[in-house]
Design an enzyme around this catalytic site. Structure first.
Site, PDB file in Angstrom:
ATOM      1  N   PHE A 244       0.813  -1.219   0.000  1.00  0.00           N
ATOM      2  CA  PHE A 244       0.000   0.000   0.000  1.00  0.00           C
ATOM      3  C   PHE A 244       0.844   1.265   0.000  1.00  0.00           C
ATOM      4  O   PHE A 244       0.356   2.347  -0.311  1.00  0.00           O
ATOM      5  CB  PHE A 244      -0.964  -0.004   1.203  1.00  0.00           C
ATOM      6  CG  PHE A 244      -0.407   0.623   2.455  1.00  0.00           C
ATOM      7  CD1 PHE A 244       0.403  -0.095   3.308  1.00  0.00           C
ATOM      8  CD2 PHE A 244      -0.682   1.949   2.756  1.00  0.00           C
ATOM      9  CE1 PHE A 244       0.927   0.499   4.455  1.00  0.00           C
ATOM     10  CE2 PHE A 244      -0.164   2.553   3.892  1.00  0.00           C
ATOM     11  CZ  PHE A 244       0.647   1.821   4.744  1.00  0.00           C
ATOM     12  N   LYS A 245       2.130   1.153   0.331  1.00  0.00           N
ATOM     13  CA  LYS A 245       2.969   2.356   0.391  1.00  0.00           C
ATOM     14  C   LYS A 245       3.087   3.059  -0.959  1.00  0.00           C
ATOM     15  O   LYS A 245       3.371   4.250  -1.025  1.00  0.00           O
ATOM     16  CB  LYS A 245       4.333   2.000   0.962  1.00  0.00           C
ATOM     17  CG  LYS A 245       4.208   1.580   2.425  1.00  0.00           C
ATOM     18  CD  LYS A 245       5.526   1.426   3.137  1.00  0.00           C
ATOM     19  CE  LYS A 245       5.340   1.252   4.623  1.00  0.00           C
ATOM     20  NZ  LYS A 245       4.616   0.005   4.991  1.00  0.00           N
ATOM     21  N   ASP A 246       2.821   2.320  -2.037  1.00  0.00           N
ATOM     22  CA  ASP A 246       2.835   2.958  -3.355  1.00  0.00           C
ATOM     23  C   ASP A 246       1.796   4.070  -3.463  1.00  0.00           C
ATOM     24  O   ASP A 246       2.006   5.042  -4.196  1.00  0.00           O
ATOM     25  CB  ASP A 246       2.538   1.921  -4.439  1.00  0.00           C
ATOM     26  CG  ASP A 246       3.695   0.941  -4.648  1.00  0.00           C
ATOM     27  OD1 ASP A 246       4.859   1.361  -4.531  1.00  0.00           O
ATOM     28  OD2 ASP A 246       3.430  -0.241  -4.938  1.00  0.00           O
TER      29      ASP A 246
ATOM     30  N   LEU B  73       3.680   7.036  -1.879  1.00  0.00           N
ATOM     31  CA  LEU B  73       5.022   7.382  -2.358  1.00  0.00           C
ATOM     32  C   LEU B  73       5.047   7.723  -3.839  1.00  0.00           C
ATOM     33  O   LEU B  73       5.899   8.506  -4.283  1.00  0.00           O
ATOM     34  CB  LEU B  73       6.009   6.273  -2.000  1.00  0.00           C
ATOM     35  CG  LEU B  73       6.406   6.405  -0.520  1.00  0.00           C
ATOM     36  CD1 LEU B  73       6.947   5.100   0.031  1.00  0.00           C
ATOM     37  CD2 LEU B  73       7.422   7.523  -0.320  1.00  0.00           C
TER      38      LEU B  73
END
Ligand SMILES: *Cc1c(COP(=O)(O)O)cnc(C)c1O
Length: 465
Positions: free
Chosen positions: A111-113, A116
C-alpha cells in the site's frame, strides 16, 4: 492551508514547505491547522467518480492552490498510471458484509505505493519550481524502500539512497529495490540490523555537513504529511463503493507506524461516516496495549512473519495524541519528553478520546498463519500475513454484522512467501505477471560496513551534479 507542529514550537509552514520539511524543527510532526470538512451531500455527489477524480477532490483543499488544478490533476494521473488494476483500489468480498480492499496493485505490491508515487511527484514538482536538488536518504526493513525508489526514480532533482540490513530483507523485497537501474538510485546493504540503518539516517539528518554545498536531505518516511494525505482517499473510495455516505462503513487496518489508520481517522473527521476503526497489530503491540490498558511502553522488538508491522514505537501516533490532548503543543512536548523514559500513561480524557475512535486487536504469528489457511480454505483467496491480522481483527472485534467491514490488504502475498509456506500452501504464491521476471533481473547494490563515515562518503561520491 497552514501546517503546524504537534509540539507547538516550530514555524508554521505552507503545504510545499511541510512536504519538503518532513519532521518539524521542534521534533514534532506537521498537521493541518484545521481539516477540510465535506458535507453529506457533497460526498454523495462523488459516487461513481474514478479513483483519480476522487483523489483530486480530497487532496485539493490540503494543497490549497499551491499547485494549479491542472498540475495537481496531472500529478495524480501519473502517480496511479503505474497501478495495474483499473480500479486502483479494488474491493473483493470474502464473507457476508466483509470486503478486502486491495491496496497492493501498485508497482511494488504494497500500500505504500499509494502515497510514495504521489510524494515523489510532489517533491519533483516543487524542486523543479525552486530549481533545487535534494538527496533522499531512507532506511527500510522492506516495503518502504522499494516504494520510495519507485516514487523518486524518474526525478532529475532527486538522488535517492536507501539503506537496508544486509541479508535481512526478503529476496523479493531486495530484488525490487536493487533491480532498478536508474543512475539516481543507490541501494546500500548495511552490515547491521534495521535499527543501525535507521540510526545512521537519523544521524545524517541531524548533521548534514557531509553533503556537497547547496544540497540537503529530504524525508520520505511515513511522517511526511503528503503520505498521510494521499492515504485518506481510499477510505472515501471504499465507502462510496459500499453505499456510503448513506450508511456507515468500518475499517480494519494492519498497523505499524500508525500512518495508514490515521488517514482513516482523518477521513472520519472530514465527514465520512465511519463506524469502527480497528487497529490490528502483531506481537509488537504497543498500540493495542495503549488502547486496551493505557500501557504505552516500549518493549523489545519481536521479528514476526509480518515484518512491516515490526515497530517498537509508532511515530504517527503523536498526531492522534495531539488531537486527544486538545491540540496542545505544550502537552505533547511534555508527553514526548516523558516518553524518553520508555513509557507514558495517557490522561483519562485523552484515553477516552482515543477509545471513542479506535478499537484494537493483537494477533501472534501462529494464529495469523491459521487465518491465512482458513480464509484460503473457505474462499480460495490468499491473504498476505499483514492483511490476515487485519481480517482476524475485523472478525473478532466488529460490533455489528450489518455494517460493511473493509479489511485493508496492505501487501500482495507473493512478497511474504515464508508466512504463506507456513500456512500450508505447497507452492510459493506467484508474482503478478508484470513482475514474473523479477528473479532474472540484474541487481545493483553496495555492501558497506556499519560505519557512518563509509556510508556518508559513499553518498557524497555518488550524488549527481
Ligand atoms: C507499512 C506497512 C504496514 C503498516 O502501515 P503503517 O502506516 O506503518 O501503520 C502494514 N502492512 C504493510 C504490508 C506495510 O508495508
Amino acid at each position: 492551508m497552514k501546517y503546524i507542529s504537534t509540539r507547538g514550537d516550530a514555524p508554521t509552514l505552507n503545504f510545499e514547505e511541510a512536504v519538503l520539511a518532513g519532521l518539524a524543527t521542534d521534533g514534532g510532526l506537521y498537521v493541518p491547522e484545521s481539516l477540510p470538512k465535506f458535507s453529506h451531500e457533497e460526498i454523495a455527489s462523488w459516487a461513481g467518480l474514478s479513483y483519480q477524480e476522487l483523489a483530486f477532490n480530497i487532496m485539493s483543499p490540503f494543497v490549497d492552490g499551491e499547485i494549479s488544478d491542472s498540475d495537481l490533476k496531472a500529478i495524480i494521473e501519473k502517480a496511479y498510471s503505474s497501478f495495474r488494476h483499473d480500479a486502483i483500489a479494488p474491493l473483493v468480498q470474502t464473507a457476508h458484509n466483509e470486503w478486502i480492499l486491495e491496496l497492493f496493485q501498485g508497482p511494488t505490491l504494497a500500500f505504500k505505493d499509494f502515497a510514495l508515487q504521489v510524494l515523489g511527484l510532489l517533491l519533483d514538482h516543487f524542486l523543479v519550481k525552486r530549481d533545487q536538488k535534494v538527496v533522499v536518504m531512507g532506511a527500510t526493513s522492506g516495503d518502504t524502500g522499494s516504494a520510495a525508489i519507485e516514487g523518486c526514480r524518474h526525478s532529475n532533482n532527486i538522488d535517492i539512497f536507501i539503506l537496508h540490513p544486509h541479508k535481512r530483507v526478503s529476496d523479493v523485497q531486495r530484488k525490487q529495490m536493487t533491480s532498478v537501474m536508474a543512475d539516481n538510485v543507490f541501494n546500500i546493504a548495511l552490515e547491521g540490523n534495521f535499527d543501525d540503518c535507521q540510526n545512521m539516517v537519523k544521524a545524517s539528518f541531524r548533521d548534514q555537513s557531509f553533503l556537497p554545498d547547496g544540497r540537503q536531505l529530504a524525508a520520505v518516511n511515513s511522517i511526511n504529511w503528503a503520505r498521510i494525505m494521499s492515504q485518506i482517499v481510499y477510505y472515501f473510495y471504499a465507502s462510496l463503493a459500499l453505499g456510503g455516505p448513506h450508511r456507515k462503513v468500518s475499517f480494519s487496518v494492519p498497523t505499524g507506524n500508525f500512518g495508514d489508520i490515521f488517514a482513516g481517522y482523518l477521513a472520519k473527521k472530514m465527514g465520512l461516516p465511519i463506524d469502527q476503526l480497528i487497529i490490528a497489530t502483531n506481537s509488537n503491540d504497543i498500540l493495542h496495549r495503549c488502547v486496551a490498558n493505557n500501557d504505552h511502553s516500549k518493549q523489545a522488538l519481536n521479528h514476526s512473519l509480518s515484518p512491516s508491522m515490526d515497530i517498537m514505537v509508532s511515530s504517527n501516533f503523536e498526531r492522534l495524541l495531539f488531537d486527544a490532548y486538545d491540540r496542545s503543543g505544550a502537552a505533547i512536548k511534555q508527553l514526548m519528553e516523558e516518553f524518553t523514559s520508555g513509557s507514558i500513561t495517557l490522561s483519562d480524557e485523552a484515553l477516552a478520546n482515543v477509545r471513542e475512535n479506535f478499537t484494537s486487536y493483537r494477533l501472534d504469528d501462529g494464529d495469523m498463519v491459521q487465518v491465512i489457511t482458513d480464509v484460503f480454505e473457505s474462499t480460495g483467496y490468499l491473504l498476505d500475513p499483514h492483511t490476515a491480522i487485519g481480517v482476524d481483527a475485523a472478525r473478532k472485534s466488529r460490533t455489528s454484522t450489518s455494517t460493511p467491514m473493509v479489511c485493508l490488504a496492505t501487501a500482495h502475498p507473493a512478497k511474504f512467501p515464508e508466512a504463506i509456506r507456513q500456512s500450508g500452501q505447497t507452492e510459493d504464491p506467484a508474482l503478478p505477471h508484470h513482475m514474473a521476471d523479477l528473479f532474472d533481473r540484474e541487481e545493483k547494490y553496495m555492501v558497506l560496513n556499519n560505519d557512518i563515515q563509509a556510508v556518508q562518503a559513499f553518498v557524497k561520491e555518488n550524488i549527481n551534479d
